[in-house]
Write a protein that holds these residues in place. Sequence first.
Motif, PDB file in Angstrom:
ATOM      1  N   UNK A  56       0.842  -1.200   0.000  1.00  0.00           N
ATOM      2  CA  UNK A  56       0.000   0.000   0.000  1.00  0.00           C
ATOM      3  C   UNK A  56       0.875   1.247   0.000  1.00  0.00           C
ATOM      4  N   UNK A  57       0.527   2.218  -0.828  1.00  0.00           N
ATOM      5  CA  UNK A  57       1.309   3.435  -0.925  1.00  0.00           C
ATOM      6  C   UNK A  57       1.208   4.253   0.353  1.00  0.00           C
ATOM      7  N   UNK A  58       2.305   4.879   0.722  1.00  0.00           N
ATOM      8  CA  UNK A  58       2.359   5.760   1.877  1.00  0.00           C
ATOM      9  C   UNK A  58       2.066   7.175   1.391  1.00  0.00           C
ATOM     10  N   UNK A  59       0.943   7.743   1.834  1.00  0.00           N
ATOM     11  CA  UNK A  59       0.508   9.060   1.352  1.00  0.00           C
ATOM     12  C   UNK A  59       1.485  10.163   1.709  1.00  0.00           C
ATOM     13  N   UNK A  60       2.384   9.910   2.667  1.00  0.00           N
ATOM     14  CA  UNK A  60       3.379  10.911   3.047  1.00  0.00           C
ATOM     15  C   UNK A  60       4.363  11.175   1.911  1.00  0.00           C
ATOM     16  N   UNK A  61       4.530  10.186   1.020  1.00  0.00           N
ATOM     17  CA  UNK A  61       5.534  10.270  -0.033  1.00  0.00           C
ATOM     18  C   UNK A  61       4.892  10.508  -1.395  1.00  0.00           C
ATOM     19  N   UNK A  62       5.565  11.309  -2.230  1.00  0.00           N
ATOM     20  CA  UNK A  62       5.209  11.381  -3.646  1.00  0.00           C
ATOM     21  C   UNK A  62       5.831  10.186  -4.373  1.00  0.00           C
ATOM     22  N   UNK A  63       7.134   9.998  -4.211  1.00  0.00           N
ATOM     23  CA  UNK A  63       7.810   8.790  -4.691  1.00  0.00           C
ATOM     24  C   UNK A  63       8.040   7.891  -3.485  1.00  0.00           C
ATOM     25  N   UNK A  64       7.565   6.672  -3.568  1.00  0.00           N
ATOM     26  CA  UNK A  64       7.560   5.763  -2.428  1.00  0.00           C
ATOM     27  C   UNK A  64       8.971   5.310  -2.028  1.00  0.00           C
ATOM     28  N   UNK A  65       9.168   4.872  -0.777  1.00  0.00           N
ATOM     29  CA  UNK A  65      10.470   4.322  -0.370  1.00  0.00           C
ATOM     30  C   UNK A  65      10.833   3.092  -1.193  1.00  0.00           C
ATOM     31  N   UNK A  66      12.128   2.750  -1.277  1.00  0.00           N
ATOM     32  CA  UNK A  66      12.543   1.566  -2.035  1.00  0.00           C
ATOM     33  C   UNK A  66      11.828   0.312  -1.563  1.00  0.00           C
ATOM     34  N   UNK A  67      11.430  -0.512  -2.520  1.00  0.00           N
ATOM     35  CA  UNK A  67      10.734  -1.755  -2.227  1.00  0.00           C
ATOM     36  C   UNK A  67      11.102  -2.805  -3.251  1.00  0.00           C
ATOM     37  N   UNK A  68      10.292  -3.866  -3.365  1.00  0.00           N
ATOM     38  CA  UNK A  68      10.643  -4.989  -4.245  1.00  0.00           C
ATOM     39  C   UNK A  68      10.917  -4.604  -5.692  1.00  0.00           C
ATOM     40  N   UNK A  69      10.237  -3.572  -6.227  1.00  0.00           N
ATOM     41  CA  UNK A  69      10.472  -3.203  -7.628  1.00  0.00           C
ATOM     42  C   UNK A  69      11.883  -2.666  -7.838  1.00  0.00           C
ATOM     43  N   UNK A  70      12.546  -2.274  -6.750  1.00  0.00           N
ATOM     44  CA  UNK A  70      13.909  -1.736  -6.854  1.00  0.00           C
ATOM     45  C   UNK A  70      14.964  -2.832  -6.893  1.00  0.00           C
ATOM     46  N   UNK A  71      14.573  -4.078  -6.555  1.00  0.00           N
ATOM     47  CA  UNK A  71      15.566  -5.126  -6.362  1.00  0.00           C
ATOM     48  C   UNK A  71      15.788  -5.976  -7.606  1.00  0.00           C
ATOM     49  N   UNK A  72      14.869  -5.891  -8.568  1.00  0.00           N
ATOM     50  CA  UNK A  72      14.976  -6.738  -9.748  1.00  0.00           C
ATOM     51  C   UNK A  72      15.713  -6.000 -10.854  1.00  0.00           C
TER      52      UNK A  72
END
Length: 259
Positions: A1-17
């Motif tokens: 789920x997106x964190x509304x505090x951020x415009x660009x979300x913190x690093x997550x699984x899409x960053x690892x591939x």
Amino acid sequence: MADAEFIAQPPGPCCFVGTIHQGTPRGKIEKILNVPTYIARPAEDKSNGHVVFYFPDVWGLSNNASLLMDGFADAGYLTLGMDYFNGDPISKYRPSKNDPLPEGFDLGAWRTKHSTFAAENVPKWAAAVREKFGSERTKYACVGYCFGAPYVCNMLATDHVSAGAFAHPTFLKEENFTPIKHPLLLSCAEHDHAFNTEARRKAIDVLQRDKKVYHLQLFYGVGHGFATKADLDDPYQLWCKDQSLKGIIDWFDLWLVRS
């Protein structure tokens, strides 16, 4: 789920591939303020006398990052990449691109540890680079991928750089955009879970509202990491990666060389 505090979300699984790129980097790793730093030097007859600060994605000073920095050096820029992970990038926990993160890996703790270190030490490191490599005529630019995007925005809020760029950013809030004083290029993927269509529009709204100088690249059909970890066996992904790099170099040329 997106964190509304951020415009660009913190690093997550899409960053690892992504795909590990083949090639032999030409630069060297040296310590600056005790932080490993990749230094890509342009050929003497191609040097424009200016410097690029490179802020890597979660793979750190990977082979991919080194080859990208060599690309900036080929365009005439002395390019320095900071390893704010201090040898602890995500790739340390994934020996190959197909390996999952180890069971029990605490991603939140990893992000907090390294973002805290980077926030404190990027300004000190950049100052040390300017002291060691700068001259009266030197101009500076900064580029960040994924994890590196906030440090681009932070530098653009100072008078130490003339222009900046980021690709497929993470960890950005509205407060990262509002202090920007210098031109920003956004190199973006159509399908980016960390910086989706709604987020991109919000970022542009902020930049337009505050009358910032910016340029948006948007690449059809690619996802997060396209500019650093594309599958180079796919001609279209290769083209997108190359066009992102070329566009950023041309942006820097405009504001550092031709201005």
